[in-house]
Design a protein around this motif. Sequence first.
Motif, PDB file in Angstrom:
ATOM      1  N   ASP A  31      -7.960 -38.278  -9.768  1.00 37.04           N
ATOM      2  CA  ASP A  31      -8.741 -38.056  -8.561  1.00 37.04           C
ATOM      3  C   ASP A  31     -10.197 -37.732  -8.886  1.00 37.04           C
ATOM      4  O   ASP A  31     -11.132 -38.237  -8.242  1.00 37.04           O
ATOM      5  N   VAL A  32     -10.398 -36.867  -9.893  1.00 35.31           N
ATOM      6  CA  VAL A  32     -11.769 -36.487 -10.257  1.00 35.31           C
ATOM      7  C   VAL A  32     -12.533 -37.677 -10.800  1.00 35.31           C
ATOM      8  O   VAL A  32     -13.645 -37.991 -10.353  1.00 35.31           O
ATOM      9  N   ALA A  79     -18.295 -34.106 -12.330  1.00 35.37           N
ATOM     10  CA  ALA A  79     -17.054 -34.625 -12.922  1.00 35.37           C
ATOM     11  C   ALA A  79     -16.746 -33.933 -14.241  1.00 35.37           C
ATOM     12  O   ALA A  79     -15.594 -33.575 -14.513  1.00 35.37           O
ATOM     13  N   LEU A  80     -17.768 -33.709 -15.066  1.00 33.57           N
ATOM     14  CA  LEU A  80     -17.550 -33.020 -16.327  1.00 33.57           C
ATOM     15  C   LEU A  80     -17.036 -31.604 -16.109  1.00 33.57           C
ATOM     16  O   LEU A  80     -16.143 -31.125 -16.825  1.00 33.57           O
ATOM     17  N   GLY A  81     -17.585 -30.929 -15.109  1.00 35.99           N
ATOM     18  CA  GLY A  81     -17.124 -29.574 -14.816  1.00 35.99           C
ATOM     19  C   GLY A  81     -15.674 -29.541 -14.377  1.00 35.99           C
ATOM     20  O   GLY A  81     -14.897 -28.681 -14.825  1.00 35.99           O
ATOM     21  N   GLU A  82     -15.276 -30.477 -13.514  1.00 32.08           N
ATOM     22  CA  GLU A  82     -13.893 -30.482 -13.045  1.00 32.08           C
ATOM     23  C   GLU A  82     -12.929 -30.911 -14.141  1.00 32.08           C
ATOM     24  O   GLU A  82     -11.821 -30.375 -14.245  1.00 32.08           O
ATOM     25  N   VAL A  83     -13.345 -31.881 -14.969  1.00 33.23           N
ATOM     26  CA  VAL A  83     -12.488 -32.281 -16.088  1.00 33.23           C
ATOM     27  C   VAL A  83     -12.329 -31.131 -17.066  1.00 33.23           C
ATOM     28  O   VAL A  83     -11.234 -30.878 -17.585  1.00 33.23           O
ATOM     29  N   ARG A  84     -13.413 -30.388 -17.322  1.00 34.60           N
ATOM     30  CA  ARG A  84     -13.328 -29.237 -18.222  1.00 34.60           C
ATOM     31  C   ARG A  84     -12.372 -28.190 -17.666  1.00 34.60           C
ATOM     32  O   ARG A  84     -11.609 -27.562 -18.407  1.00 34.60           O
ATOM     33  N   GLN A  85     -12.405 -28.001 -16.351  1.00 34.26           N
ATOM     34  CA  GLN A  85     -11.495 -27.030 -15.740  1.00 34.26           C
ATOM     35  C   GLN A  85     -10.039 -27.449 -15.906  1.00 34.26           C
ATOM     36  O   GLN A  85      -9.167 -26.628 -16.185  1.00 34.26           O
ATOM     37  N   VAL A  86      -9.761 -28.757 -15.744  1.00 33.94           N
ATOM     38  CA  VAL A  86      -8.392 -29.248 -15.923  1.00 33.94           C
ATOM     39  C   VAL A  86      -7.942 -29.093 -17.373  1.00 33.94           C
ATOM     40  O   VAL A  86      -6.829 -28.651 -17.657  1.00 33.94           O
ATOM     41  N   ALA A  99      -4.438 -30.030  -2.071  1.00 35.73           N
ATOM     42  CA  ALA A  99      -3.863 -31.353  -1.813  1.00 35.73           C
ATOM     43  C   ALA A  99      -4.655 -32.093  -0.743  1.00 35.73           C
ATOM     44  O   ALA A  99      -4.937 -33.287  -0.870  1.00 35.73           O
ATOM     45  N   ALA A 100      -5.028 -31.387   0.341  1.00 37.16           N
ATOM     46  CA  ALA A 100      -5.801 -32.030   1.412  1.00 37.16           C
ATOM     47  C   ALA A 100      -7.149 -32.515   0.892  1.00 37.16           C
ATOM     48  O   ALA A 100      -7.603 -33.623   1.226  1.00 37.16           O
ATOM     49  N   PHE A 101      -7.808 -31.701   0.076  1.00 29.45           N
ATOM     50  CA  PHE A 101      -9.103 -32.106  -0.479  1.00 29.45           C
ATOM     51  C   PHE A 101      -8.956 -33.346  -1.359  1.00 29.45           C
ATOM     52  O   PHE A 101      -9.745 -34.295  -1.254  1.00 29.45           O
ATOM     53  N   ARG A 102      -7.958 -33.341  -2.249  1.00 29.84           N
ATOM     54  CA  ARG A 102      -7.794 -34.481  -3.155  1.00 29.84           C
ATOM     55  C   ARG A 102      -7.399 -35.744  -2.389  1.00 29.84           C
ATOM     56  O   ARG A 102      -7.834 -36.848  -2.740  1.00 29.84           O
ATOM     57  N   ILE A 103      -6.566 -35.608  -1.370  1.00 29.87           N
ATOM     58  CA  ILE A 103      -6.190 -36.783  -0.577  1.00 29.87           C
ATOM     59  C   ILE A 103      -7.411 -37.346   0.137  1.00 29.87           C
ATOM     60  O   ILE A 103      -7.635 -38.567   0.153  1.00 29.87           O
ATOM     61  N   LEU A 104      -8.219 -36.473   0.723  1.00 35.83           N
ATOM     62  CA  LEU A 104      -9.435 -36.929   1.397  1.00 35.83           C
ATOM     63  C   LEU A 104     -10.404 -37.555   0.398  1.00 35.83           C
ATOM     64  O   LEU A 104     -11.009 -38.609   0.678  1.00 35.83           O
ATOM     65  N   GLN A 105     -10.545 -36.939  -0.750  1.00 34.67           N
ATOM     66  CA  GLN A 105     -11.433 -37.475  -1.786  1.00 34.67           C
ATOM     67  C   GLN A 105     -10.990 -38.863  -2.232  1.00 34.67           C
ATOM     68  O   GLN A 105     -11.810 -39.786  -2.353  1.00 34.67           O
ATOM     69  N   LEU A 140      -2.703 -44.202  -4.372  1.00 34.27           N
ATOM     70  CA  LEU A 140      -1.767 -43.963  -3.269  1.00 34.27           C
ATOM     71  C   LEU A 140      -0.532 -43.211  -3.755  1.00 34.27           C
ATOM     72  O   LEU A 140      -0.009 -42.335  -3.052  1.00 34.27           O
ATOM     73  N   ALA A 141      -0.068 -43.539  -4.951  1.00 30.97           N
ATOM     74  CA  ALA A 141       1.080 -42.815  -5.497  1.00 30.97           C
ATOM     75  C   ALA A 141       0.748 -41.340  -5.700  1.00 30.97           C
ATOM     76  O   ALA A 141       1.576 -40.456  -5.427  1.00 30.97           O
ATOM     77  N   GLY A 142      -0.472 -41.065  -6.185  1.00 31.17           N
ATOM     78  CA  GLY A 142      -0.876 -39.674  -6.357  1.00 31.17           C
ATOM     79  C   GLY A 142      -0.928 -38.927  -5.038  1.00 31.17           C
ATOM     80  O   GLY A 142      -0.531 -37.756  -4.950  1.00 31.17           O
ATOM     81  N   MET A 143      -1.419 -39.588  -3.980  1.00 28.88           N
ATOM     82  CA  MET A 143      -1.431 -38.966  -2.651  1.00 28.88           C
ATOM     83  C   MET A 143      -0.012 -38.610  -2.212  1.00 28.88           C
ATOM     84  O   MET A 143       0.247 -37.494  -1.726  1.00 28.88           O
ATOM     85  N   ARG A 144       0.886 -39.562  -2.351  1.00 23.56           N
ATOM     86  CA  ARG A 144       2.270 -39.331  -1.906  1.00 23.56           C
ATOM     87  C   ARG A 144       2.933 -38.210  -2.713  1.00 23.56           C
ATOM     88  O   ARG A 144       3.696 -37.410  -2.174  1.00 23.56           O
TER      89      ARG A 144
END
Length: 419
Positions: free
Chosen positions: A219-220, A260-267, A318-324, A372-376
């Motif tokens: 997603d990121v 993106a780098l910040g979110e990947v680093r967090q993961v 989940a709502a944020f990632r689905i919208l993103q 779509l699979a990730g959303m589901r």
Amino acid sequence: MDGEQARGGGGPGWWRGHGPPWPRRWAGEGADGGRWPWRSTLLLTAFVLVGSNVAAQVQQGERAGLDVFARVLLLAACALLLWRLRCPVAVVFGTAVVVALYLGAGYAYGPVFFTVAVACFSAVVAGHRRAAWSALGLLCAVHLLVAYWLYRWLPPSGDEPASLGQEIVVTGWVVAIVAVAELARARREQWSRERAERAQAARRRADEERLRIARELHDVLAHSLSVINVQAGVGLALLDADPDQARTALTTIKSASKEALGEVRQVLDTLRTPGDAPRAPAPGLDRLPELVEQAARAGLTVEVAGEPPRLSPGTDLAAFRILQEALTNVVRHSGSRHARVRLDEDGATLRLRIDDDGPATGADAGGSGNGLAGMRERAAALGGTIEAGPRADGGFRVLAVLPVRAAARVTTAERGEDR
């Protein structure tokens, strides 16, 4: 092979790897996994020899005295126990035969019966119950024959039939052996089941964490790289004709790549320190204006209707990632430069709808299969649903129905707690 062993509950390998360490230490298994129980066998041998001498003195005149043959039989019965972990069936029958010869020769009753008890115990715990009980039954049959019939022709001379009290003692010993061996077998099977359940739960948690990290990275990176790709195309197209607009596109690329780098680093931090709270809160619908701004930089106008409700951390992420993901798919796969987002809260349910007017620009209309699979997967993990597909009047719609208060388990990284 016995039925218990065929079901995976027996065999020497099963005895070796489960349960607490004290049975293996007593059996003589060291850190190198040796299978020769020297210590316990030597201790038992000393006990049997000394105890048999004492029993012979106490029963002098009633039973035959210990001679060389008697001592050979005692040593043979004890020596067989060295193989009780490798060949439990052969050992339990071997000790039963040796002890039967010892009884038939008229020697004193005594601790020689402990050799059969230990062999029977090892065979039952290893899963060979039928063999253990058969050997024990053979020994009991020989004892009854000797005690009530063959005593007339076997030493010592002038022997009489066994008394009722003696038979009660023998029966008590048999019952005790059966009870202790079956209890040990049941405990061993319980330890084996618990160990398998713990291993299965650990594998399940590892799989869930792996899928969660894969969804987060997808997603990121999909969103940020889509923005970067669009702005890079704009910058290249306007580099000579409109340098100021090209500079704006490069600024957007820098901002998107930094985020993106910040979110990947967090993961990835959750991989380095599993179980720790994340360094930054997980994203949620409170970042909806930021998401709209990022989409605008990519050339997509987003119209938002409704206010984000107060959600549990798992549902908010989940709502944020689905919208993103849905907005990223519009940028990548739709010819429309306009999207509509609507949020409706109906009691305990959030309805999140994302529409665009199309048309699709490729075979992956509405998004890639992984997106779509990730959303589901996100929706299903919370007990929600996702509907995605083309509308009758053209365009594409993604409709997510999520619980406002998710009852599903949320991982540490998804709770969004500050360290």
